[in-house]
Design a protein around this motif. Sequence first.
Motif, mmCIF file in Angstrom:
data_model
loop_
_atom_site.group_PDB
_atom_site.id
_atom_site.type_symbol
_atom_site.label_atom_id
_atom_site.label_comp_id
_atom_site.label_asym_id
_atom_site.label_seq_id
_atom_site.Cartn_x
_atom_site.Cartn_y
_atom_site.Cartn_z
ATOM 1 N N GLU A 40 -0.921 5.551 4.574
ATOM 2 C CA GLU A 40 -0.180 4.423 3.989
ATOM 3 C C GLU A 40 -0.695 3.078 4.499
ATOM 4 O O GLU A 40 -0.788 2.106 3.736
ATOM 5 C CB GLU A 40 1.319 4.567 4.292
ATOM 6 C CG GLU A 40 1.975 5.640 3.421
ATOM 7 C CD GLU A 40 3.345 6.068 3.934
ATOM 8 O OE1 GLU A 40 3.987 5.265 4.654
ATOM 9 O OE2 GLU A 40 3.760 7.197 3.619
ATOM 10 N N ALA A 41 -1.039 3.035 5.766
ATOM 11 C CA ALA A 41 -1.548 1.773 6.336
ATOM 12 C C ALA A 41 -2.883 1.400 5.683
ATOM 13 O O ALA A 41 -3.132 0.226 5.369
ATOM 14 C CB ALA A 41 -1.708 1.918 7.840
ATOM 15 N N PHE A 42 -3.732 2.395 5.463
ATOM 16 C CA PHE A 42 -5.023 2.139 4.816
ATOM 17 C C PHE A 42 -4.809 1.669 3.368
ATOM 18 O O PHE A 42 -5.428 0.697 2.909
ATOM 19 C CB PHE A 42 -5.883 3.414 4.855
ATOM 20 C CG PHE A 42 -7.173 3.295 4.098
ATOM 21 C CD1 PHE A 42 -8.125 2.346 4.457
ATOM 22 C CD2 PHE A 42 -7.450 4.134 3.026
ATOM 23 C CE1 PHE A 42 -9.337 2.231 3.757
ATOM 24 C CE2 PHE A 42 -8.652 4.027 2.326
ATOM 25 C CZ PHE A 42 -9.590 3.071 2.694
ATOM 26 N N GLU A 43 -3.899 2.342 2.671
ATOM 27 C CA GLU A 43 -3.618 1.972 1.280
ATOM 28 C C GLU A 43 -3.117 0.529 1.184
ATOM 29 O O GLU A 43 -3.510 -0.222 0.288
ATOM 30 C CB GLU A 43 -2.572 2.922 0.677
ATOM 31 C CG GLU A 43 -3.090 4.335 0.474
ATOM 32 C CD GLU A 43 -2.021 5.312 0.011
ATOM 33 O OE1 GLU A 43 -2.388 6.320 -0.598
ATOM 34 O OE2 GLU A 43 -0.817 5.060 0.261
ATOM 35 N N LYS A 44 -2.262 0.171 2.119
ATOM 36 C CA LYS A 44 -1.676 -1.175 2.108
ATOM 37 C C LYS A 44 -2.775 -2.234 2.274
ATOM 38 O O LYS A 44 -2.791 -3.242 1.556
ATOM 39 C CB LYS A 44 -0.654 -1.266 3.248
ATOM 40 C CG LYS A 44 0.200 -2.502 3.240
ATOM 41 C CD LYS A 44 1.407 -2.309 4.164
ATOM 42 C CE LYS A 44 1.977 -3.636 4.606
ATOM 43 N NZ LYS A 44 1.283 -4.236 5.767
ATOM 44 N N ASP A 45 -3.679 -1.996 3.190
ATOM 45 C CA ASP A 45 -4.741 -2.977 3.415
ATOM 46 C C ASP A 45 -5.762 -2.999 2.270
ATOM 47 O O ASP A 45 -6.334 -4.047 1.972
ATOM 48 C CB ASP A 45 -5.432 -2.715 4.758
ATOM 49 C CG ASP A 45 -4.576 -3.216 5.922
ATOM 50 O OD1 ASP A 45 -3.516 -3.827 5.658
ATOM 51 O OD2 ASP A 45 -4.950 -2.995 7.083
ATOM 52 N N CYS A 46 -5.988 -1.853 1.630
ATOM 53 C CA CYS A 46 -6.862 -1.830 0.443
ATOM 54 C C CYS A 46 -6.234 -2.656 -0.671
ATOM 55 O O CYS A 46 -6.916 -3.442 -1.348
ATOM 56 C CB CYS A 46 -7.079 -0.398 -0.062
ATOM 57 S SG CYS A 46 -8.235 0.547 0.928
ATOM 58 N N ALA A 47 -4.921 -2.495 -0.869
ATOM 59 C CA ALA A 47 -4.225 -3.240 -1.921
ATOM 60 C C ALA A 47 -4.329 -4.740 -1.660
ATOM 61 O O ALA A 47 -4.607 -5.534 -2.570
ATOM 62 C CB ALA A 47 -2.758 -2.797 -2.005
ATOM 63 N N ALA A 48 -4.154 -5.139 -0.401
ATOM 64 C CA ALA A 48 -4.237 -6.565 -0.054
ATOM 65 C C ALA A 48 -5.658 -7.080 -0.279
ATOM 66 O O ALA A 48 -5.862 -8.166 -0.820
ATOM 67 C CB ALA A 48 -3.815 -6.767 1.400
ATOM 68 N N PHE A 49 -6.642 -6.285 0.117
ATOM 69 C CA PHE A 49 -8.051 -6.690 -0.031
ATOM 70 C C PHE A 49 -8.397 -6.917 -1.496
ATOM 71 O O PHE A 49 -9.123 -7.861 -1.845
ATOM 72 C CB PHE A 49 -8.953 -5.603 0.577
ATOM 73 C CG PHE A 49 -10.420 -5.855 0.410
ATOM 74 C CD1 PHE A 49 -11.074 -6.801 1.190
ATOM 75 C CD2 PHE A 49 -11.163 -5.149 -0.536
ATOM 76 C CE1 PHE A 49 -12.443 -7.038 1.031
ATOM 77 C CE2 PHE A 49 -12.523 -5.386 -0.697
ATOM 78 C CZ PHE A 49 -13.164 -6.334 0.092
ATOM 79 N N LEU A 50 -7.867 -6.060 -2.375
ATOM 80 C CA LEU A 50 -8.222 -6.135 -3.796
ATOM 81 C C LEU A 50 -7.282 -7.046 -4.592
ATOM 82 O O LEU A 50 -7.558 -7.365 -5.746
ATOM 83 C CB LEU A 50 -8.205 -4.729 -4.413
ATOM 84 C CG LEU A 50 -9.277 -3.770 -3.869
ATOM 85 C CD1 LEU A 50 -8.950 -2.333 -4.257
ATOM 86 C CD2 LEU A 50 -10.653 -4.163 -4.380
#
Length: 387
Positions: A40-50
Amino acid sequence: MTTVPLLDLGPQNRALEAQFEAAFRDVLRSNQFIMGPRLEAFEKDCAAFLGVKHALGVSSGTDALLLALMALDIGEGDEVLLPAFTFFATAGSVARLGATPVWVDVDPHHFNIDLADAARKVSPRTRAIMPVHLFGQSLDLDALQAFAAAHKLRVVEDAAQSMGARWKGRATMSVGDLGATSFFPSKNLGGMGDSGLVTTQDDALAERARILRVHGMQPKYYHREVGANFRMDPLQAALLHLKLPQLPGYNCARAGNALFYHGALKGVAGIAENRAGADRAAKILLPVDFSGQGIWNQFTLRVTGGRRDALKAFLTERKIGCEIYYPIPLHRQECFVSRGYPGADTVEVSEQLSAEVLSIPIFPELTGEQRQWVADALADFAAGKGA
Ligand SMILES: *Cc1c(COP(=O)(O)O)cnc(C)c1O
């Protein structure tokens, strides 16, 4: 003689080795090997990056495409417009759902789907378009959105080669109904195994994709529809999470290498930029980043005059890694020919590119000596030293 591999993952991963080992220990001791807070932490940061609302880690880029199409209910009787010049998975995911890939030609300069040809191939059965942001360069996202709106089509962006690429500031994977990318080791954000990501701005599509990712199960052991196991491992997520902040730096280094090749080969006889009206005598055409914000997953030459395989042999002789992405356009793949999918007889540019393209080393950690060696080899070939 300098040796230049097409891609060397060693230096990049060695730089983070101690952090990878700590992350591995952390996952090992957590005893949580499926889903959970690390994913979930990785997904959250991917969403923010994109700049997207939802990002879901999945098992591969191919599964990301499949899951995105499933979330849109693409299936039998539906036609999906996609480029004939791309990696297999773009079309494979459509075919696996019983839907019909419709072959669309690509642009000879930016290598992405030709929307004018796509417009000619829209039929009453067309449900979606799957543009591929090939080799790290975004398609014109404004034109894509206008096209989809005009024809009332869904959009699934195949961004497997373009995580971090932008068009006028907007990220690929952020404008389609859904986006899909891959963390296959050779992509710009490369994992240690297979995994991928699905993105969407739409809450309902995100919810549907989440449920389909775990066998269509909700709540536990109650299945409303048939999904599959499309999960990303938390171990993979933890490792990729360490690389994600480095991605802009990796992409920048690739762009620096592209700039170097252009600078070193500017004005060299027989070499020109791959633009409309390029020097017709040129043997080697250098790829241009028309979006200005591409991420250079590949640096792909066009070699004219039937000399592509000669250049490949010449570079191999000089111990320079190179590869043909892709030697056979998808409409000519054996598994598709027999199915007779539409559009196959009007994709001339795809056929031409398959005979002309050659990708050369562009990975971020190329040394100054290595890229000079590559540029010198291209100049020598263009001067006829390889003839
Ligand atoms: C790599 C790639 C995929 C598939 O990704 P995997 O993670 O290998 O399944 C799909 N489309 C394109 C354009 C790719 O380059």
